[in-house]
Motif scaffolding. Structure first.
Motif, PDB file in Angstrom:
ATOM      1  N   PRO A 108      40.593  -3.839 -17.192  1.00 50.80           N
ATOM      2  CA  PRO A 108      40.183  -5.196 -16.813  1.00 50.80           C
ATOM      3  C   PRO A 108      40.746  -6.281 -17.741  1.00 50.80           C
ATOM      4  O   PRO A 108      41.089  -7.373 -17.277  1.00 50.80           O
ATOM      5  CB  PRO A 108      38.656  -5.176 -16.895  1.00 50.80           C
ATOM      6  CG  PRO A 108      38.254  -3.787 -17.143  1.00 50.80           C
ATOM      7  CD  PRO A 108      39.456  -2.998 -17.496  1.00 50.80           C
ATOM      8  N   TRP A 109      40.850  -5.992 -19.032  1.00 47.02           N
ATOM      9  CA  TRP A 109      41.387  -7.002 -19.944  1.00 47.02           C
ATOM     10  C   TRP A 109      42.877  -7.216 -19.714  1.00 47.02           C
ATOM     11  O   TRP A 109      43.367  -8.340 -19.798  1.00 47.02           O
ATOM     12  CB  TRP A 109      41.097  -6.631 -21.389  1.00 47.02           C
ATOM     13  CG  TRP A 109      39.655  -6.838 -21.757  1.00 47.02           C
ATOM     14  CD1 TRP A 109      38.736  -7.577 -21.075  1.00 47.02           C
ATOM     15  CD2 TRP A 109      38.981  -6.303 -22.872  1.00 47.02           C
ATOM     16  NE1 TRP A 109      37.523  -7.528 -21.712  1.00 47.02           N
ATOM     17  CE2 TRP A 109      37.638  -6.748 -22.823  1.00 47.02           C
ATOM     18  CE3 TRP A 109      39.351  -5.481 -23.915  1.00 47.02           C
ATOM     19  CZ2 TRP A 109      36.689  -6.416 -23.774  1.00 47.02           C
ATOM     20  CZ3 TRP A 109      38.394  -5.139 -24.868  1.00 47.02           C
ATOM     21  CH2 TRP A 109      37.084  -5.613 -24.798  1.00 47.02           C
ATOM     22  N   THR A 110      43.602  -6.160 -19.403  1.00 46.95           N
ATOM     23  CA  THR A 110      45.012  -6.316 -19.062  1.00 46.95           C
ATOM     24  C   THR A 110      45.139  -7.102 -17.762  1.00 46.95           C
ATOM     25  O   THR A 110      46.004  -7.976 -17.631  1.00 46.95           O
ATOM     26  CB  THR A 110      45.701  -4.938 -18.939  1.00 46.95           C
ATOM     27  OG1 THR A 110      45.546  -4.234 -20.174  1.00 46.95           O
ATOM     28  CG2 THR A 110      47.169  -5.077 -18.611  1.00 46.95           C
ATOM     29  N   GLY A 111      44.276  -6.808 -16.806  1.00 43.62           N
ATOM     30  CA  GLY A 111      44.254  -7.578 -15.562  1.00 43.62           C
ATOM     31  C   GLY A 111      43.951  -9.044 -15.801  1.00 43.62           C
ATOM     32  O   GLY A 111      44.557  -9.933 -15.188  1.00 43.62           O
ATOM     33  N   ALA A 112      43.027  -9.330 -16.710  1.00 45.54           N
ATOM     34  CA  ALA A 112      42.692 -10.718 -17.038  1.00 45.54           C
ATOM     35  C   ALA A 112      43.887 -11.437 -17.648  1.00 45.54           C
ATOM     36  O   ALA A 112      44.136 -12.614 -17.343  1.00 45.54           O
ATOM     37  CB  ALA A 112      41.502 -10.764 -17.988  1.00 45.54           C
ATOM     38  N   VAL A 113      44.635 -10.746 -18.494  1.00 46.44           N
ATOM     39  CA  VAL A 113      45.831 -11.352 -19.084  1.00 46.44           C
ATOM     40  C   VAL A 113      46.829 -11.689 -17.977  1.00 46.44           C
ATOM     41  O   VAL A 113      47.397 -12.794 -17.954  1.00 46.44           O
ATOM     42  CB  VAL A 113      46.471 -10.416 -20.136  1.00 46.44           C
ATOM     43  CG1 VAL A 113      47.834 -10.920 -20.567  1.00 46.44           C
ATOM     44  CG2 VAL A 113      45.555 -10.261 -21.336  1.00 46.44           C
ATOM     45  N   LEU A 114      47.027 -10.767 -17.051  1.00 48.49           N
ATOM     46  CA  LEU A 114      47.974 -11.013 -15.957  1.00 48.49           C
ATOM     47  C   LEU A 114      47.505 -12.164 -15.064  1.00 48.49           C
ATOM     48  O   LEU A 114      48.313 -12.997 -14.641  1.00 48.49           O
ATOM     49  CB  LEU A 114      48.174  -9.737 -15.144  1.00 48.49           C
ATOM     50  CG  LEU A 114      48.845  -8.584 -15.891  1.00 48.49           C
ATOM     51  CD1 LEU A 114      48.870  -7.327 -15.024  1.00 48.49           C
ATOM     52  CD2 LEU A 114      50.235  -8.964 -16.348  1.00 48.49           C
ATOM     53  N   VAL A 115      46.215 -12.229 -14.783  1.00 46.29           N
ATOM     54  CA  VAL A 115      45.679 -13.336 -13.984  1.00 46.29           C
ATOM     55  C   VAL A 115      45.867 -14.653 -14.717  1.00 46.29           C
ATOM     56  O   VAL A 115      46.287 -15.660 -14.115  1.00 46.29           O
ATOM     57  CB  VAL A 115      44.186 -13.091 -13.648  1.00 46.29           C
ATOM     58  CG1 VAL A 115      43.524 -14.344 -13.110  1.00 46.29           C
ATOM     59  CG2 VAL A 115      44.049 -11.945 -12.655  1.00 46.29           C
ATOM     60  N   ASN A 116      45.571 -14.667 -16.010  1.00 45.11           N
ATOM     61  CA  ASN A 116      45.742 -15.889 -16.801  1.00 45.11           C
ATOM     62  C   ASN A 116      47.201 -16.346 -16.794  1.00 45.11           C
ATOM     63  O   ASN A 116      47.496 -17.533 -16.610  1.00 45.11           O
ATOM     64  CB  ASN A 116      45.269 -15.691 -18.228  1.00 45.11           C
ATOM     65  CG  ASN A 116      43.757 -15.575 -18.324  1.00 45.11           C
ATOM     66  OD1 ASN A 116      43.040 -15.908 -17.385  1.00 45.11           O
ATOM     67  ND2 ASN A 116      43.278 -15.097 -19.451  1.00 45.11           N
ATOM     68  N   LEU A 117      48.120 -15.421 -16.984  1.00 44.37           N
ATOM     69  CA  LEU A 117      49.534 -15.776 -16.980  1.00 44.37           C
ATOM     70  C   LEU A 117      49.972 -16.290 -15.615  1.00 44.37           C
ATOM     71  O   LEU A 117      50.781 -17.221 -15.510  1.00 44.37           O
ATOM     72  CB  LEU A 117      50.380 -14.580 -17.412  1.00 44.37           C
ATOM     73  CG  LEU A 117      50.227 -14.145 -18.877  1.00 44.37           C
ATOM     74  CD1 LEU A 117      51.004 -12.855 -19.133  1.00 44.37           C
ATOM     75  CD2 LEU A 117      50.638 -15.243 -19.838  1.00 44.37           C
ATOM     76  N   THR A 118      49.431 -15.721 -14.542  1.00 40.38           N
ATOM     77  CA  THR A 118      49.727 -16.193 -13.198  1.00 40.38           C
ATOM     78  C   THR A 118      49.210 -17.615 -12.989  1.00 40.38           C
ATOM     79  O   THR A 118      49.888 -18.456 -12.397  1.00 40.38           O
ATOM     80  CB  THR A 118      49.111 -15.240 -12.148  1.00 40.38           C
ATOM     81  OG1 THR A 118      49.616 -13.925 -12.366  1.00 40.38           O
ATOM     82  CG2 THR A 118      49.447 -15.682 -10.745  1.00 40.38           C
ATOM     83  N   LEU A 119      48.011 -17.884 -13.490  1.00 39.63           N
ATOM     84  CA  LEU A 119      47.458 -19.235 -13.403  1.00 39.63           C
ATOM     85  C   LEU A 119      48.321 -20.241 -14.149  1.00 39.63           C
ATOM     86  O   LEU A 119      48.532 -21.366 -13.677  1.00 39.63           O
ATOM     87  CB  LEU A 119      46.030 -19.264 -13.935  1.00 39.63           C
ATOM     88  CG  LEU A 119      44.972 -18.616 -13.055  1.00 39.63           C
ATOM     89  CD1 LEU A 119      43.642 -18.552 -13.789  1.00 39.63           C
ATOM     90  CD2 LEU A 119      44.826 -19.366 -11.752  1.00 39.63           C
ATOM     91  N   TYR A 120      48.833 -19.846 -15.307  1.00 44.78           N
ATOM     92  CA  TYR A 120      49.708 -20.739 -16.068  1.00 44.78           C
ATOM     93  C   TYR A 120      50.946 -21.086 -15.242  1.00 44.78           C
ATOM     94  O   TYR A 120      51.389 -22.236 -15.219  1.00 44.78           O
ATOM     95  CB  TYR A 120      50.173 -20.127 -17.376  1.00 44.78           C
ATOM     96  CG  TYR A 120      49.071 -19.763 -18.344  1.00 44.78           C
ATOM     97  CD1 TYR A 120      47.809 -20.281 -18.230  1.00 44.78           C
ATOM     98  CD2 TYR A 120      49.333 -18.884 -19.376  1.00 44.78           C
ATOM     99  CE1 TYR A 120      46.817 -19.943 -19.126  1.00 44.78           C
ATOM    100  CE2 TYR A 120      48.349 -18.539 -20.279  1.00 44.78           C
ATOM    101  CZ  TYR A 120      47.093 -19.070 -20.136  1.00 44.78           C
ATOM    102  OH  TYR A 120      46.108 -18.728 -21.034  1.00 44.78           O
ATOM    103  N   ALA A 121      51.512 -20.080 -14.591  1.00 45.44           N
ATOM    104  CA  ALA A 121      52.715 -20.297 -13.785  1.00 45.44           C
ATOM    105  C   ALA A 121      52.420 -21.251 -12.627  1.00 45.44           C
ATOM    106  O   ALA A 121      53.267 -22.058 -12.253  1.00 45.44           O
ATOM    107  CB  ALA A 121      53.248 -18.965 -13.268  1.00 45.44           C
ATOM    108  N   MET A 122      51.223 -21.175 -12.076  1.00 45.75           N
ATOM    109  CA  MET A 122      50.857 -22.061 -10.970  1.00 45.75           C
ATOM    110  C   MET A 122      50.597 -23.479 -11.444  1.00 45.75           C
ATOM    111  O   MET A 122      50.879 -24.445 -10.729  1.00 45.75           O
ATOM    112  CB  MET A 122      49.651 -21.504 -10.226  1.00 45.75           C
ATOM    113  CG  MET A 122      49.956 -20.225  -9.477  1.00 45.75           C
ATOM    114  SD  MET A 122      48.562 -19.351  -8.738  1.00 45.75           S
ATOM    115  CE  MET A 122      47.398 -20.573  -8.299  1.00 45.75           C
ATOM    116  N   VAL A 123      50.038 -23.643 -12.629  1.00 43.06           N
ATOM    117  CA  VAL A 123      49.693 -24.962 -13.154  1.00 43.06           C
ATOM    118  C   VAL A 123      50.928 -25.694 -13.671  1.00 43.06           C
ATOM    119  O   VAL A 123      51.084 -26.886 -13.478  1.00 43.06           O
ATOM    120  CB  VAL A 123      48.621 -24.836 -14.274  1.00 43.06           C
ATOM    121  CG1 VAL A 123      48.429 -26.162 -14.989  1.00 43.06           C
ATOM    122  CG2 VAL A 123      47.323 -24.342 -13.687  1.00 43.06           C
ATOM    123  N   VAL A 124      51.797 -24.948 -14.336  1.00 39.94           N
ATOM    124  CA  VAL A 124      52.985 -25.575 -14.940  1.00 39.94           C
ATOM    125  C   VAL A 124      54.015 -25.727 -13.896  1.00 39.94           C
ATOM    126  O   VAL A 124      54.468 -26.382 -13.236  1.00 39.94           O
ATOM    127  CB  VAL A 124      53.560 -24.701 -16.073  1.00 39.94           C
ATOM    128  CG1 VAL A 124      54.843 -25.270 -16.601  1.00 39.94           C
ATOM    129  CG2 VAL A 124      52.540 -24.552 -17.160  1.00 39.94           C
TER     130      VAL A 124
END
Length: 124
Positions: A108-124
Motif C-alpha cells: 500500500p505504501w508503494t501504491g501511495a507513492v505511485l498515486v502521489n507521483l501520478t497526481l503531481y503529473a496531473m497538477v504540473v
C-alpha cells in the motif's frame, strides 16, 4: 538469587545477541521486503509532504486530521506506529507466513507513492 544467569538467562546469554539472532533467522526475501517497507515509507512521507506543499490534500481522513492537529510530524508517528504494529504481529506469525506483514506494509505504501507521483503529473 545469584547473578550466574540461572534466573535471568536472557540477560546473560553468551554468543549471538538477541537482535542479531532474530535478524539472522529471517529469510533473504523477507529482509528485502522489510527494506522495501523502509523505502516505501520514506517515499510516501516525502511525496505526501511535497504534495501538501503543492496545495494537494491528504485523502486519508485519519492522517488528514492528525496533520491538521499536530502537523506533519504526526504522519511520521503514524507510519512508525504502523511499522511497530507490523513488527509485533510478525513475531506472532509462523515463519511460513512471515512475508505477509512486510508485504502488507510495502504494497500500500508503494501504491501511495505511485498515486502521489501520478497526481503531481496531473497538477504540473
Amino acid at each position: 538469587m545469584s547473578s550466574d544467569g540461572r534466573y535471568w538467562p536472557t540477560l546473560t546469554r553468551t554468543g549471538r545477541r538477541r537482535v542479531t539472532a532474530a535478524v539472522a533467522d529471517v529469510s533473504r526475501t523477507e529482509r528485502l521486503l522489510w527494506l522495501l517497507v523502509a523505502v516505501a515509507l520514506v517515499g510516501d512521507l516525502l511525496t505526501t509532504y511535497y504534495g501538501l506543499q503543492m496545495g494537494l490534500s491528504e485523502s486519508n481522513p485519519v492522517a488528514r486530521a492528525a496533520i491538521e492537529t499536530f502537523g506533519f510530524s504526526a504522519m511520521v508517528g503514524l507510519k512508525l506506529f504502523a511499522v511497530g504494529v507490523g513488527l509485533g504481529c510478525r513475531r506472532l506469525l509462523p515463519d511460513r507466513h512471515g512475508l505477509l506483514v512486510p508485504a502488507g506494509l510495502a504494497v500500500p505504501w508503494t501504491g501511495a507513492v505511485l498515486v502521489n507521483l501520478t497526481l503531481y503529473a496531473m497538477v504540473v
